[in-house]
Design a protein around this motif. Structure first.
Motif, PDB file in Angstrom:
ATOM      1  N   UNK A   1     -19.383  17.109   0.391  1.00  6.55           N
ATOM      2  CA  UNK A   1     -19.176  18.068  -0.702  1.00  6.55           C
ATOM      3  C   UNK A   1     -19.124  17.439  -2.096  1.00  6.55           C
ATOM      4  N   UNK A   2     -18.842  16.135  -2.174  1.00  2.00           N
ATOM      5  CA  UNK A   2     -18.814  15.442  -3.469  1.00  2.00           C
ATOM      6  C   UNK A   2     -20.182  14.924  -3.883  1.00  2.00           C
ATOM      7  N   UNK A   3     -21.168  15.059  -2.988  1.00  2.00           N
ATOM      8  CA  UNK A   3     -22.512  14.580  -3.288  1.00  2.00           C
ATOM      9  C   UNK A   3     -22.782  13.173  -2.813  1.00  2.00           C
ATOM     10  N   UNK A   4     -21.825  12.578  -2.102  1.00  2.00           N
ATOM     11  CA  UNK A   4     -22.000  11.232  -1.583  1.00  2.00           C
ATOM     12  C   UNK A   4     -22.798  11.252  -0.281  1.00  2.00           C
ATOM     13  N   UNK A   5     -23.601  10.236  -0.071  1.00  2.00           N
ATOM     14  CA  UNK A   5     -24.372  10.106   1.162  1.00  2.00           C
ATOM     15  C   UNK A   5     -23.439   9.665   2.282  1.00  2.00           C
ATOM     16  N   UNK A   6     -23.519  10.359   3.417  1.00  2.00           N
ATOM     17  CA  UNK A   6     -22.694  10.061   4.587  1.00  2.00           C
ATOM     18  C   UNK A   6     -23.569  10.121   5.830  1.00  2.00           C
ATOM     19  N   UNK A   7     -23.043   9.621   6.935  1.00  2.00           N
ATOM     20  CA  UNK A   7     -23.765   9.755   8.199  1.00  2.00           C
ATOM     21  C   UNK A   7     -23.631  11.192   8.697  1.00  2.00           C
ATOM     22  N   UNK A   8     -24.478  11.550   9.620  1.00  2.00           N
ATOM     23  CA  UNK A   8     -24.387  12.876  10.224  1.00  2.00           C
ATOM     24  C   UNK A   8     -23.025  13.056  10.882  1.00  2.00           C
ATOM     25  N   UNK A   9     -22.551  12.028  11.552  1.00  2.00           N
ATOM     26  CA  UNK A   9     -21.254  12.109  12.235  1.00  2.00           C
ATOM     27  C   UNK A   9     -20.117  12.324  11.233  1.00  2.00           C
ATOM     28  N   UNK A  10     -20.171  11.619  10.101  1.00  2.00           N
ATOM     29  CA  UNK A  10     -19.140  11.795   9.071  1.00  2.00           C
ATOM     30  C   UNK A  10     -19.168  13.214   8.500  1.00  2.00           C
ATOM     31  N   UNK A  11     -20.358  13.743   8.304  1.00  2.00           N
ATOM     32  CA  UNK A  11     -20.492  15.105   7.763  1.00  2.00           C
ATOM     33  C   UNK A  11     -19.926  16.129   8.737  1.00  2.00           C
ATOM     34  N   UNK A  12     -20.220  15.961  10.007  1.00  2.00           N
ATOM     35  CA  UNK A  12     -19.695  16.898  11.002  1.00  2.00           C
ATOM     36  C   UNK A  12     -18.180  16.808  11.073  1.00  2.00           C
ATOM     37  N   UNK A  13     -17.632  15.603  11.023  1.00  3.48           N
ATOM     38  CA  UNK A  13     -16.177  15.441  11.029  1.00  3.48           C
ATOM     39  C   UNK A  13     -15.542  16.119   9.821  1.00  3.48           C
ATOM     40  N   UNK A  14     -16.166  15.994   8.666  1.00  9.20           N
ATOM     41  CA  UNK A  14     -15.674  16.650   7.456  1.00  9.20           C
ATOM     42  C   UNK A  14     -15.646  18.168   7.650  1.00  9.20           C
ATOM     43  N   UNK A  15     -16.694  18.714   8.194  1.00  7.50           N
ATOM     44  CA  UNK A  15     -16.771  20.158   8.427  1.00  7.50           C
ATOM     45  C   UNK A  15     -15.701  20.592   9.426  1.00  7.50           C
ATOM     46  N   UNK A  16     -15.515  19.815  10.486  1.00  5.97           N
ATOM     47  CA  UNK A  16     -14.479  20.138  11.472  1.00  5.97           C
ATOM     48  C   UNK A  16     -13.097  20.108  10.844  1.00  5.97           C
ATOM     49  N   UNK A  17     -12.838  19.145   9.982  1.00 10.87           N
ATOM     50  CA  UNK A  17     -11.531  19.043   9.335  1.00 10.87           C
ATOM     51  C   UNK A  17     -11.286  20.208   8.390  1.00 10.87           C
ATOM     52  N   UNK A  18     -12.317  20.639   7.697  1.00  9.63           N
ATOM     53  CA  UNK A  18     -12.146  21.722   6.731  1.00  9.63           C
ATOM     54  C   UNK A  18     -12.084  23.099   7.379  1.00  9.63           C
ATOM     55  N   UNK A  19     -12.873  23.306   8.444  1.00 17.94           N
ATOM     56  CA  UNK A  19     -12.983  24.646   9.020  1.00 17.94           C
ATOM     57  C   UNK A  19     -12.390  24.773  10.423  1.00 17.94           C
ATOM     58  N   UNK A  20     -12.145  23.641  11.073  1.00 18.83           N
ATOM     59  CA  UNK A  20     -11.626  23.673  12.432  1.00 18.83           C
ATOM     60  C   UNK A  20     -12.651  23.185  13.439  1.00 18.83           C
ATOM     61  N   UNK A  21     -12.145  22.545  14.473  1.00 22.13           N
ATOM     62  CA  UNK A  21     -12.981  21.941  15.516  1.00 22.13           C
ATOM     63  C   UNK A  21     -13.947  22.943  16.158  1.00 22.13           C
ATOM     64  N   UNK A  22     -13.471  24.148  16.420  1.00 18.70           N
ATOM     65  CA  UNK A  22     -14.282  25.152  17.119  1.00 18.70           C
ATOM     66  C   UNK A  22     -14.770  26.262  16.201  1.00 18.70           C
ATOM     67  N   UNK A  23     -14.758  26.009  14.904  1.00 23.27           N
ATOM     68  CA  UNK A  23     -15.179  27.030  13.948  1.00 23.27           C
ATOM     69  C   UNK A  23     -16.683  27.282  14.041  1.00 23.27           C
ATOM     70  N   UNK A  24     -17.067  28.424  13.529  1.00 22.77           N
ATOM     71  CA  UNK A  24     -18.491  28.769  13.442  1.00 22.77           C
ATOM     72  C   UNK A  24     -19.238  27.699  12.648  1.00 22.77           C
ATOM     73  N   UNK A  25     -18.650  27.267  11.538  1.00 19.65           N
ATOM     74  CA  UNK A  25     -19.295  26.274  10.676  1.00 19.65           C
ATOM     75  C   UNK A  25     -19.516  24.959  11.413  1.00 19.65           C
TER      76      UNK A  25
END
Length: 68
Positions: free
Chosen positions: A28-52
């Protein structure tokens, strides 16, 4: 209309693949991350089992399968 970030098999283009790749490898800050890091970020923000999180996992799989 087709939107980026939505896993879909019905529509494909080099531009959409590139856009989805950039989205799944940028935080979300515009920094380049791995796919795994991006997914972890999404899980942390929306929840492990969230739609997102579930959609991000599907998108990651599509990005890994298809070349840009």
């Amino acid at each position: 209309m087709y939107y980026h970030g939505i896993p879909q098999e019905d529509y494909d283009s080099a531009e959409l693949r590139l856009l989805n790749y950039m989205d799944i490898t940028t935080d979300p800050s515009g920094d380049v991350v791995t796919i795994e890091e991006r997914i972890e970020d999404i899980k942390q923000r929306y929840g492990e089992n969230s739609y997102q999180a579930q959609e991000a996992l599907k998108m990651a799989e599509m990005v890994r399968r298809k070349s840009i």
